[in-house]
Write a protein that holds these residues in place. Structure first.
Motif, PDB file in Angstrom:
ATOM      1  N   LYS A 277       0.631  -1.213   0.031  1.00 52.22           N
ATOM      2  CA  LYS A 277       0.204   0.094  -0.026  1.00 52.22           C
ATOM      3  C   LYS A 277       1.045   1.195   0.105  1.00 52.22           C
ATOM      4  O   LYS A 277       0.618   2.031  -0.810  1.00 52.22           O
ATOM      5  CB  LYS A 277      -0.939   0.038   1.383  1.00 52.22           C
ATOM      6  CG  LYS A 277      -1.791   1.436   1.341  1.00 52.22           C
ATOM      7  CD  LYS A 277      -2.744   1.034   2.564  1.00 52.22           C
ATOM      8  CE  LYS A 277      -3.693   2.396   2.740  1.00 52.22           C
ATOM      9  NZ  LYS A 277      -4.592   2.377   3.748  1.00 52.22           N
ATOM     10  N   GLU A 278       1.871   1.123   0.912  1.00 51.74           N
ATOM     11  CA  GLU A 278       2.727   2.446   0.899  1.00 51.74           C
ATOM     12  C   GLU A 278       3.497   2.720  -0.644  1.00 51.74           C
ATOM     13  O   GLU A 278       3.654   3.854  -0.884  1.00 51.74           O
ATOM     14  CB  GLU A 278       3.805   1.914   1.977  1.00 51.74           C
ATOM     15  CG  GLU A 278       5.136   3.411   2.111  1.00 51.74           C
ATOM     16  CD  GLU A 278       6.184   2.796   3.008  1.00 51.74           C
ATOM     17  OE1 GLU A 278       6.350   3.675   4.128  1.00 51.74           O
ATOM     18  OE2 GLU A 278       6.686   1.960   2.871  1.00 51.74           O
ATOM     19  N   ILE A 281       0.771   4.159  -2.852  1.00 53.31           N
ATOM     20  CA  ILE A 281       0.477   5.751  -2.667  1.00 53.31           C
ATOM     21  C   ILE A 281       1.856   6.413  -3.116  1.00 53.31           C
ATOM     22  O   ILE A 281       1.638   7.660  -3.779  1.00 53.31           O
ATOM     23  CB  ILE A 281       0.439   5.799  -1.243  1.00 53.31           C
ATOM     24  CG1 ILE A 281      -0.939   5.254  -0.538  1.00 53.31           C
ATOM     25  CG2 ILE A 281       0.360   7.361  -0.750  1.00 53.31           C
ATOM     26  CD1 ILE A 281      -1.015   5.168   0.895  1.00 53.31           C
ATOM     27  N   ILE A 284       1.409   6.740  -7.064  1.00 55.85           N
ATOM     28  CA  ILE A 284       0.538   7.931  -7.454  1.00 55.85           C
ATOM     29  C   ILE A 284       1.028   9.231  -7.282  1.00 55.85           C
ATOM     30  O   ILE A 284       0.806  10.216  -8.182  1.00 55.85           O
ATOM     31  CB  ILE A 284      -0.918   7.566  -6.501  1.00 55.85           C
ATOM     32  CG1 ILE A 284      -1.597   6.361  -6.950  1.00 55.85           C
ATOM     33  CG2 ILE A 284      -1.848   8.942  -7.000  1.00 55.85           C
ATOM     34  CD1 ILE A 284      -2.548   6.131  -6.024  1.00 55.85           C
TER      35      ILE A 284
END
Length: 397
Positions: A277-278, A281, A284
């Motif tokens: 997930k890190e 992010i 993006i």
């Protein structure tokens, strides 16, 4: 995540300052040298940086991961490896410069070898500061060389220093030696070193991953070398400028990679899963930066170069996104170091290399340097997507 964000911000700020100072020299040389000579200068600097990466070859990541994740120190093996790697790269660089690029200038050869030596010291000190999580000091290793580049860049732009191809490359190659200023901080730790060349066990831990890392970090050099062989020096100069300026994402990804390698090594030590997930992010965020960069690029090029490098604007925008996806892939790469999946990483990287070479030859012949940039973007998107899906699949098991 908050601590990682704080560390990434500090490292990124320092690295962006370093980038700005380095770009100042690059812009000065681009403005002052004829486009053909500038193309050769760009190729030489890219070759020096990419060949120097063999002195790292994944050894830094393995050293840091083993130290933080398992409490093991391979310092002696790390230094012995870098000595062997320096000798190998010195020999390799002579072959590439003389036989592939037909360069016979003794000064360029000498400065190239000295540059490799100083890069070796820089990489060693970086690994030592990274494993101590002293990220600002790690970034400062490149600040002092960048400061020298910035000073000379300012002198060149204000006509206080006359530059030619030979002196421009000399400034670039020898400036990295300024990182030695931080060597005294690690002298006590380095006193334990013994020259014995016992590196086989250590090398086996990162050999395959090292091949992957070297290929990934040599992408711009591969592109420019392909262009040098099948196109003109003028096209090389046009493409090189766009390629170098798009490297801002190398700085961003290097900052991210520096921090999340250590954070994910800790997660591995504590039996926690990789933090995908890190990475998503951060990916993006990098793509947003690429979009902003492509929008302001026409104003930037007109401000600094007038109409000398108008053809570079479109190439720059394409390469921004290629670099963005390559940056995302770079910090996804640390999953393979942490999980010791070197064979998988190598297979992905070789797949991208084959795809890129095929696309670049076809698209460059048909669409020129725009085709070469497009080949980089397409191969970067495909590899990043495949890597992300692979890690996602493994994380859900």
């Amino acid at each position: 995540m908050k601590q990682s964000a704080k560390n990434i911000s500090l490292v990124s700020l320092t690295n962006l300052i370093n980038l700005g100072l380095g770009v100042l020299l690059f812009l000065a040389v681009a403005i002052k040298l004829p486009k053909e000579e500038f193309g050769i200068y760009s190729l030489l600097t890219l070759l020096l940086v990419s060949i120097s990466k063999i002195i790292d070859f994944g050894s830094n990541s393995t050293f840091v991961s083993e130290y933080i994740g398992k409490g093991k120190s391979y310092l002696n093996e790390l230094i012995n490896f870098k000595i062997v790697a320096f000798v190998f790269t010195a020999f390799l660089s002579i072959l590439i410069l003389y036989y592939l690029n037909e360069i016979e200038n003794l000064s360029i050869f000498t400065n190239f070898i000295l540059g490799l030596f100083f890069y070796g010291i820089n990489y060693l000190l970086f690994a030592l500061f990274q494993k101590d999580e002293r990220f600002v000091l790690a970034s400062l290793l490149n600040f002092f060389p960048a400061l020298i580049k910035g000073i000379f860049g300012a002198l060149i732009l204000t006509n206080h220093f006359n530059v030619n191809l030979e002196t421009a490359f000399q400034i670039f190659s020898l400036s990295i030696g300024a990182s030695i200023i931080l060597l005294p901080l690690k002298l006590n730790e380095l006193k334990t070193f013994k020259l014995n060349f016992k590196i086989n066990k250590f090398l086996s831990r990162f050999f395959l991953a090292g091949i992957s890392q070297t290929i990934n970090e040599s992408w711009n050099t591969i592109s420019n070398q392909i262009l040098k062989i099948i196109s003109t020096l003028s096209d090389l100069g046009t493409f090189s400028l766009a390629s170098k300026l798009s490297n801002v994402f190398s700085v961003v990804s290097y900052s991210i990679y520096t921090v999340i390698l250590t954070s994910n090594a800790k997660r591995k030590r504590d039996d926690l899963s990789y933090n995908l997930k890190e990475s998503l992010i951060l990916g993006i965020f990098v793509l947003i930066l690429a979009t902003i960069g492509s929008l302001i690029s026409p104003f930037f090029f007109n401000l600094f170069f007038g109409d000398k490098f108008n053809e570079s604007i479109l190439i720059f925008s394409i390469l921004l996104f290629a670099q963005a996806f390559s940056s995302i892939h770079k910090f996804l790469d640390n999953y393979f170091f942490i999980e010791e999946k070197s064979k998988t990483l190598l297979s992905f990287t070789l797949g991208k290399l084959v795809l890129f070479v095929i696309l670049s030859l076809f698209l460059t012949i048909n669409f020129g340097i725009t085709g070469l940039a497009a080949a980089d973007l397409i191969s970067s998107i495909i590899l990043t997507a495949v890597t992300f899906l692979y890690i996602l699949n493994k994380s859900q098991r």
